[in-house]
Motif scaffolding. Sequence first.
Motif, mmCIF file in Angstrom:
data_model
loop_
_atom_site.group_PDB
_atom_site.id
_atom_site.type_symbol
_atom_site.label_atom_id
_atom_site.label_comp_id
_atom_site.label_asym_id
_atom_site.label_seq_id
_atom_site.Cartn_x
_atom_site.Cartn_y
_atom_site.Cartn_z
ATOM 1 N N MET A 1 0.867 -1.173 0.000
ATOM 2 C CA MET A 1 0.000 0.000 0.000
ATOM 3 C C MET A 1 0.905 1.225 0.000
ATOM 4 S SD MET A 1 -3.271 0.817 -0.027
ATOM 5 C CE MET A 1 -4.065 -0.640 0.708
ATOM 6 N N ALA A 2 0.586 2.192 -0.851
ATOM 7 C CA ALA A 2 1.401 3.405 -0.942
ATOM 8 C C ALA A 2 0.553 4.641 -0.707
ATOM 9 C CB ALA A 2 2.087 3.491 -2.299
ATOM 10 N N LEU A 3 1.020 5.505 0.163
ATOM 11 C CA LEU A 3 0.420 6.814 0.380
ATOM 12 C C LEU A 3 1.356 7.835 -0.248
ATOM 13 C CD1 LEU A 3 -1.587 8.804 1.776
ATOM 14 C CD2 LEU A 3 -0.076 8.707 3.782
ATOM 15 N N LEU A 4 0.905 8.476 -1.338
ATOM 16 C CA LEU A 4 1.719 9.468 -2.028
ATOM 17 C C LEU A 4 1.149 10.855 -1.767
ATOM 18 C CD1 LEU A 4 2.467 7.816 -5.482
ATOM 19 C CD2 LEU A 4 3.743 7.654 -3.337
ATOM 20 N N VAL A 5 1.964 11.721 -1.187
ATOM 21 C CA VAL A 5 1.496 13.059 -0.824
ATOM 22 C C VAL A 5 2.498 14.099 -1.305
ATOM 23 C CG1 VAL A 5 -0.050 12.589 1.100
ATOM 24 C CG2 VAL A 5 2.397 12.501 1.480
ATOM 25 N N SER A 6 2.023 15.022 -2.135
ATOM 26 C CA SER A 6 2.901 16.044 -2.695
ATOM 27 C C SER A 6 2.086 17.293 -3.003
ATOM 28 C CB SER A 6 3.562 15.517 -3.971
ATOM 29 O OG SER A 6 2.597 15.344 -4.990
ATOM 30 N N GLY A 7 2.724 18.225 -3.723
ATOM 31 C CA GLY A 7 2.023 19.447 -4.097
ATOM 32 C C GLY A 7 0.922 19.220 -5.099
ATOM 33 N N GLY A 8 1.009 18.131 -5.866
ATOM 34 C CA GLY A 8 0.001 17.872 -6.883
ATOM 35 C C GLY A 8 -0.843 16.644 -6.638
ATOM 36 N N HIS A 9 -0.420 15.802 -5.675
ATOM 37 C CA HIS A 9 -1.120 14.530 -5.499
ATOM 38 C C HIS A 9 -1.281 14.175 -4.021
ATOM 39 C CE1 HIS A 9 -0.290 13.878 -9.768
ATOM 40 N NE2 HIS A 9 0.955 14.224 -9.505
ATOM 41 N N SER A 10 -2.411 13.604 -3.696
ATOM 42 C CA SER A 10 -2.612 12.932 -2.415
ATOM 43 C C SER A 10 -3.380 11.672 -2.772
ATOM 44 C CB SER A 10 -3.412 13.799 -1.441
ATOM 45 O OG SER A 10 -2.693 14.957 -1.085
ATOM 46 N N SER A 11 -2.680 10.545 -2.790
ATOM 47 C CA SER A 11 -3.273 9.315 -3.313
ATOM 48 C C SER A 11 -2.949 8.124 -2.436
ATOM 49 C CB SER A 11 -2.750 9.025 -4.735
ATOM 50 O OG SER A 11 -2.924 10.126 -5.590
ATOM 51 N N LEU A 12 -3.898 7.190 -2.363
ATOM 52 C CA LEU A 12 -3.670 5.885 -1.767
ATOM 53 C C LEU A 12 -3.698 4.872 -2.901
ATOM 54 C CD1 LEU A 12 -5.695 5.637 1.578
ATOM 55 C CD2 LEU A 12 -3.279 5.062 1.245
ATOM 56 N N LEU A 13 -2.619 4.111 -3.045
ATOM 57 C CA LEU A 13 -2.481 3.194 -4.169
ATOM 58 C C LEU A 13 -2.088 1.808 -3.679
ATOM 59 C CD1 LEU A 13 -0.305 5.624 -6.303
ATOM 60 C CD2 LEU A 13 -2.759 5.244 -6.562
ATOM 61 N N LEU A 14 -2.649 0.784 -4.304
ATOM 62 C CA LEU A 14 -2.307 -0.591 -3.986
ATOM 63 C C LEU A 14 -1.539 -1.173 -5.163
ATOM 64 C CD1 LEU A 14 -2.552 -3.024 -2.084
ATOM 65 C CD2 LEU A 14 -4.719 -3.594 -3.209
ATOM 66 N N SER A 15 -0.294 -1.573 -4.910
ATOM 67 C CA SER A 15 0.562 -2.101 -5.972
ATOM 68 C C SER A 15 0.840 -3.578 -5.745
ATOM 69 C CB SER A 15 1.889 -1.335 -6.014
ATOM 70 O OG SER A 15 2.806 -1.968 -6.880
ATOM 71 N N THR A 16 0.457 -4.408 -6.719
ATOM 72 C CA THR A 16 0.802 -5.823 -6.668
ATOM 73 C C THR A 16 1.965 -6.131 -7.611
ATOM 74 O OG1 THR A 16 -0.826 -6.377 -8.368
ATOM 75 C CG2 THR A 16 -1.551 -6.502 -6.080
ATOM 76 N N ASP A 17 2.214 -5.230 -8.565
ATOM 77 C CA ASP A 17 3.367 -5.321 -9.466
ATOM 78 C C ASP A 17 3.637 -3.900 -9.944
ATOM 79 O OD1 ASP A 17 5.081 -5.459 -11.653
ATOM 80 O OD2 ASP A 17 4.320 -7.382 -12.339
ATOM 81 N N ILE A 18 4.720 -3.301 -9.475
ATOM 82 C CA ILE A 18 4.963 -1.884 -9.724
ATOM 83 C C ILE A 18 5.123 -1.580 -11.212
ATOM 84 C CG2 ILE A 18 7.476 -2.023 -9.498
ATOM 85 C CD1 ILE A 18 5.091 0.812 -8.331
ATOM 86 N N THR A 19 5.404 -2.570 -12.037
ATOM 87 C CA THR A 19 5.587 -2.329 -13.471
ATOM 88 C C THR A 19 4.302 -2.488 -14.273
ATOM 89 O OG1 THR A 19 6.153 -4.627 -14.007
ATOM 90 C CG2 THR A 19 7.962 -3.177 -13.328
ATOM 91 N N SER A 20 3.261 -3.074 -13.667
ATOM 92 C CA SER A 20 2.072 -3.339 -14.484
ATOM 93 C C SER A 20 0.745 -3.273 -13.740
ATOM 94 C CB SER A 20 2.186 -4.734 -15.122
ATOM 95 O OG SER A 20 2.183 -5.737 -14.120
ATOM 96 N N ASP A 21 0.753 -3.279 -12.412
ATOM 97 C CA ASP A 21 -0.511 -3.355 -11.687
ATOM 98 C C ASP A 21 -0.499 -2.440 -10.468
ATOM 99 O OD1 ASP A 21 -3.004 -4.061 -10.773
ATOM 100 O OD2 ASP A 21 -2.405 -6.012 -9.973
ATOM 101 N N VAL A 22 -0.971 -1.231 -10.649
ATOM 102 C CA VAL A 22 -1.115 -0.273 -9.560
ATOM 103 C C VAL A 22 -2.571 0.177 -9.545
ATOM 104 C CG1 VAL A 22 -0.368 1.919 -8.574
ATOM 105 C CG2 VAL A 22 1.267 0.495 -9.829
ATOM 106 N N ARG A 23 -3.246 -0.052 -8.431
ATOM 107 C CA ARG A 23 -4.683 0.221 -8.357
ATOM 108 C C ARG A 23 -4.963 1.408 -7.435
ATOM 109 N NH1 ARG A 23 -8.897 -2.512 -5.178
ATOM 110 N NH2 ARG A 23 -7.376 -4.076 -4.542
ATOM 111 N N PRO A 24 -5.676 2.428 -7.922
ATOM 112 C CA PRO A 24 -6.018 3.559 -7.057
ATOM 113 C C PRO A 24 -7.086 3.181 -6.036
ATOM 114 C CG PRO A 24 -6.947 3.866 -9.254
ATOM 115 C CD PRO A 24 -6.132 2.617 -9.312
#
Length: 375
Positions: A134-157
Motif C-alpha cells: 500500500m502506498a500513500l503518495l502526498v505532494s504538491g500535486g497529489h494525495s493518493s492511496l495506491l495498492l501495488s501488486t506489481d509496480i511495473t504493471s498493476d497499480v490500483r487507485p
Amino acid sequence: MADEPLVLGIETSCDETGVGVVRGTTLLADAIASSVDEHARFGGVVPEVASRAHLEAMVPTIDRALQEAGVSAKDLDGIAVTAGPGLAGALLVGVSAAKAYAYALGKPLYGVNHLASHICVDQLEHGALPEPTMALLVSGGHSSLLLSTDITSDVRPMGATIDDAAGEAFDKIARVLNLGFPGGPVIDRYAKEGDPTAIAFPRGLTGPRDPAYDFSFSGLKTAVARWIEAKRAAGEDVPVRDVAASFQEAVVDVLTRKAVRACRDEGVDHLMIGGGVAANSRLRALAQERCEAAGIRLRVPRPKLCTDNGAMVAALGAEMVARGRSASDWDLSADSSLPVTDPHVPGVASGRAHDHGHGHGHDHVHEVSKENLYS
C-alpha cells in the motif's frame, strides 16, 4: 551486480530537473537542478518558467549524473523518463531529451508514470518492494492511496484528493502566514515549536458516510485562513507556531488514519509513504506510531528521495528492464493526466496495450540500424 540493469532516469514533471543513474536497486547518482527560486516570487510554480529551466539544465545535469555514477552513456541498458502526469510543457522537455539520447545511443526507451516512480524509489532505500504494497503518495500535486501488486504493471487507485492536494494546502497556508514558498518545509519547522492541540481545525472526509480513502483539504485550508483573518481583523497577534502545528496535525492525522485503514481493510501489512510531503517530520512520526500499533511495517525513503528526482524514474526503469517489459515506441509523448493504472507507456504504435510480461510489446531498439551516434 554487473548483471543488473544500468538505467538512467529523467524527471521533469514540475520544477526540478532530476537525473538519476541506478544499477538494479543500487543508486549510483542523483543529480538535481531546481528552479524553485525562480518560482518563489510568484508564490507557486509557473509552467513556462519551469519548461525553460529544464531546457537549460538538461544536458549539464545528465553529464553530471553520468560523471557522479562513474559510468559512460554507452554502457547504459536503457533510458527511462517521466511521461506523466505533470505539467505538459515540462514533461515534453524530458521526453524529448530522453528520446534523443536513447536514439543516439541505440538504447531502449521507457516512458514511466510519475506516481509509480515515487513508489518504486523505496527499493533504493529498503530493497525490493513487497507485493502487495500500500502506498500513500502526498505532494504538491497529489494525495493518493495506491495498492501495488506489481509496480511495473498493476497499480490500483484506492483513494485520491477531491480538491487541494496536501502539499498544495501547505503552500497556501504558508502564504497566508507570510512564511514564503515552498510551504511544506517552513510549516514543518514552525510547527515543531507550536502546540498541535491549540486550535481544533477540521478533518475533511472523516465522517461515517464519507468516502473511506479519499481526501479533501480545501475545507481545512479555508478554515485556517478564516481563523487567521479573524485574528487579524480583531487586531490580535496570530500565533504562527500554534497555527502551523495545528494545521499540520489536521493534515497528517487524516493521511495516516486513512492509510492505516486501507491497509487493514485490504489485508496488506506494508505501507510505503512517498512524495514531497513524506519529508514532513510529523507525518513520519505519526505514521510510525500508528503503523506499529496496527502491526504494519512502514517504509519511507530518506527525504531527498521523497521529493521529485531522477533516481525514482531510473529505479522504475531498471525494474522494467529486469522484468522484461517492452520498451516505449519512438512516438512516445507526454501525457499530463497519465493515470497511475499505466505505470508504463509502451507507445501508440503498439496500441498502448498493457504489457503484463507476455512479451507482446514492441521493442523499438531493433529498428535502429545505424552506428552509435553518441560519442
